[in-house]
Design a protein around this motif. Structure first.
Motif, PDB file in Angstrom:
ATOM      1  N   TYR A  48       0.829  -1.210   0.000  1.00 28.08           N
ATOM      2  CA  TYR A  48       0.000   0.000   0.000  1.00 28.08           C
ATOM      3  C   TYR A  48       0.862   1.258   0.000  1.00 28.08           C
ATOM      4  CZ  TYR A  48      -3.380   3.478   1.558  1.00 28.08           C
ATOM      5  OH  TYR A  48      -4.166   4.599   1.671  1.00 28.08           O
ATOM      6  N   VAL A  49       1.896   1.248   0.864  1.00 25.13           N
ATOM      7  CA  VAL A  49       2.795   2.406   0.922  1.00 25.13           C
ATOM      8  C   VAL A  49       3.519   2.590  -0.406  1.00 25.13           C
ATOM      9  CG1 VAL A  49       4.872   3.322   2.020  1.00 25.13           C
ATOM     10  CG2 VAL A  49       3.091   2.255   3.415  1.00 25.13           C
ATOM     11  N   GLU A  50       3.946   1.459  -0.999  1.00 31.12           N
ATOM     12  CA  GLU A  50       4.632   1.538  -2.284  1.00 31.12           C
ATOM     13  C   GLU A  50       3.703   2.085  -3.366  1.00 31.12           C
ATOM     14  OE1 GLU A  50       7.167  -1.306  -5.354  1.00 31.12           O
ATOM     15  OE2 GLU A  50       6.457  -2.083  -3.432  1.00 31.12           O
ATOM     16  N   ALA A  51       2.417   1.663  -3.326  1.00 30.24           N
ATOM     17  CA  ALA A  51       1.438   2.167  -4.292  1.00 30.24           C
ATOM     18  C   ALA A  51       1.218   3.668  -4.113  1.00 30.24           C
ATOM     19  CB  ALA A  51       0.120   1.413  -4.141  1.00 30.24           C
ATOM     20  N   LEU A  52       1.153   4.094  -2.845  1.00 29.41           N
ATOM     21  CA  LEU A  52       0.996   5.528  -2.578  1.00 29.41           C
ATOM     22  C   LEU A  52       2.197   6.317  -3.087  1.00 29.41           C
ATOM     23  CD1 LEU A  52      -0.550   5.688   1.019  1.00 29.41           C
ATOM     24  CD2 LEU A  52      -1.674   6.182  -1.151  1.00 29.41           C
ATOM     25  N   ASP A  53       3.392   5.788  -2.828  1.00 30.05           N
ATOM     26  CA  ASP A  53       4.606   6.461  -3.298  1.00 30.05           C
ATOM     27  C   ASP A  53       4.631   6.528  -4.824  1.00 30.05           C
ATOM     28  OD1 ASP A  53       5.403   6.785  -0.714  1.00 30.05           O
ATOM     29  OD2 ASP A  53       6.750   5.045  -0.685  1.00 30.05           O
ATOM     30  N   THR A  54       4.226   5.434  -5.471  1.00 32.51           N
ATOM     31  CA  THR A  54       4.206   5.412  -6.937  1.00 32.51           C
ATOM     32  C   THR A  54       3.209   6.417  -7.474  1.00 32.51           C
ATOM     33  OG1 THR A  54       4.808   3.069  -6.934  1.00 32.51           O
ATOM     34  CG2 THR A  54       3.853   3.967  -8.957  1.00 32.51           C
ATOM     35  N   GLU A  55       1.999   6.462  -6.875  1.00 33.24           N
ATOM     36  CA  GLU A  55       0.978   7.418  -7.311  1.00 33.24           C
ATOM     37  C   GLU A  55       1.447   8.846  -7.106  1.00 33.24           C
ATOM     38  OE1 GLU A  55      -2.544   9.001  -8.775  1.00 33.24           O
ATOM     39  OE2 GLU A  55      -1.692   6.981  -8.919  1.00 33.24           O
ATOM     40  N   GLN A  56       2.117   9.095  -5.972  1.00 30.54           N
ATOM     41  CA  GLN A  56       2.634  10.428  -5.706  1.00 30.54           C
ATOM     42  C   GLN A  56       3.695  10.817  -6.732  1.00 30.54           C
ATOM     43  OE1 GLN A  56       4.189  10.917  -1.771  1.00 30.54           O
ATOM     44  NE2 GLN A  56       4.454  13.126  -1.965  1.00 30.54           N
ATOM     45  N   GLN A  58       1.855  11.618 -10.018  1.00 27.97           N
ATOM     46  CA  GLN A  58       1.215  12.929  -9.952  1.00 27.97           C
ATOM     47  C   GLN A  58       2.244  14.058  -9.971  1.00 27.97           C
ATOM     48  OE1 GLN A  58      -2.009  13.560 -10.242  1.00 27.97           O
ATOM     49  NE2 GLN A  58      -2.392  11.361 -10.402  1.00 27.97           N
TER      50      GLN A  58
END
Length: 401
Positions: A81-89, A92
């Protein structure tokens, strides 16, 4: 006092003094790791497993292994989840760095395009416009437009009147026509909430708090978009001609701002037939609350709308009212005016019932040369007329001979 009473008092005293006791959070991974899986009793293991909706039967070793496996799965999902958030950030951030639209200020109609009605005191990016290649923006009243490199037109903000709209009579001047008592005869009847403006060009009067594509302009080659108070305009190019285009208008124009004759309300962008019939393309437009200006490919200036204070810079044909929906040529530019040369319009702007035009340097003849040229042209005209009369007389004489 019995021995049991003494023991009970000692336990109560210890409880009152033990202010640092931890609260058991059954099933919480952080709590389990802080205590240590190996330090949990069989009963505590069951409680933690039950809190996690897992099987609670088996030996202590089986319970420990089951709980250890659950904690490992949770940690793995947390990392993912954290990796997905970092990737999305990162995605963006990359999109925003390619070019974005930033807004701040009042947001009571969604005019900031952020998906809410919260005003902002610092510039904030519009997430829906990150990296789409916006090349210019314009805003008017409580709405905004953005045009991309691919010629897509986005709009957001206030769409009309009513409980969330603009008071259409707030700036009405004395003697100005009411929409329902107007020689232009509006084609859209006002509703019970107030006049309809349709200024976003989306076919209704609803506010939009996020950017929306304008359907009637999608895929068009947009040269310029202007957002006024009650209406909007756009110049649409028709390749291969890219030096100008035809005019589209929409919204409400009770002073004739839409340039559509008797139509004073348009739900979506419609082409102005006047310029099509005249085979006249425009390269520049400007719109105030009550009137409009346009410059053609050839540099000629046109105006239409309210002329109560002379903002059109020309006379109008209408006799009973001080406004017109018909675009008309404004004389005096690119020519001599009072013996002084005026260049063609370079930039135009419309205020509330006034106009401003900046011109190029005048490149025509001065007054003396122009006078001489006109005299020579008059002489040539007279000579041509004499020649025609002479030829006519010779023809008549030959016919009677």
């Amino acid at each position: 006092m019995s021995a049991l009473d003494v023991l009970r008092q000692i336990k109560q005293l210890r409880r009152s003094q033990d202010t640092g006791a931890k609260v058991v959070e059954w099933g919480n991974a952080d709590f389990i790791n802080s205590v240590g899986l190996e330090n949990l009793t069989r009963k505590e293991l069951r409680n933690h497993l039950e809190a996690r909706d897992l099987e609670t039967t088996g030996t202590r070793l089986e319970l420990m292994e089951r709980l250890r496996s659950s904690l490992a799965d949770e940690q793995l999902h947390k990392f993912a989840y954290v990796e997905a958030l970092d990737t999305e950030q990162m995605i963006q951030a990359d999109l925003e760095e390619r070019g974005s639209v930033y807004v701040c200020g009042l947001n009571d109609k969604g005019q900031l395009g952020l998906g809410d009605l919260d005003s902002k005191k610092i510039f904030t990016p519009i997430s829906g416009l990150r990296g789409v290649g916006v090349i210019f923006v314009t805003c008017g009243g409580d709405m905004s437009y953005a045009v991309t490199q691919e010629h897509d037109v986005y709009v957001w903000g206030g769409g009309g009147v009513g409980r969330t709209g603009i008071n259409p009579h707030a700036h009405r001047k004395k003697g100005a026509p009411r929409p329902d008592k107007n020689y232009l005869e509006p084609q859209v009847v006002v509703d019970l909430a107030g006049e309809e403006w349709h200024k976003l060009g989306l076919g209704d009067v609803r506010d939009r708090s996020e950017p929306n594509l304008v359907p009637k302009l999608r895929g068009r080659s947009i040269r310029q978009v202007v957002a006024s108070t009650w209406f909007s305009m756009a110049i649409v190019q028709y390749p291969p001609i890219l030096s100008g285009g035809y005019l589209y208008t929409w919204g409400s124009g009770y002073y004739g701002q839409l340039a559509h004759g008797t139509k004073s309300v348009l739900e979506q962008p419609e082409i102005v037939e006047y310029f099509v019939h005249c085979h006249t393309m425009l390269k520049m437009i400007a719109g105030g609350p009550n009137h409009c200006l346009a410059v053609t490919q050839e540099g000629e200036l046109y105006s239409w709308g309210n002329n109560t204070f002379g903002a059109l810079g020309r006379k109008i044909d209408e006799k009973d009212v001080q406004f017109t929906p018909m675009p008309g040529h404004v004389p005096g530019f690119g020519a001599l005016f009072g013996r002084i040369g005026r260049g063609f319009p370079r930039s135009i702007a419309c205020g509330r019932d006034f106009s401003v035009v900046a011109s190029y340097p005048y490149e025509g003849p001065d007054f003396l040369i122009a006078t001489k040229l006109m005299e020579e042209a008059k002489i040539r005209e007279q000579e041509a007329l004499l020649t025609q009369n002479r030829e006519r007389n010779d023809s008549n004489a030959y016919a009677h001979s």
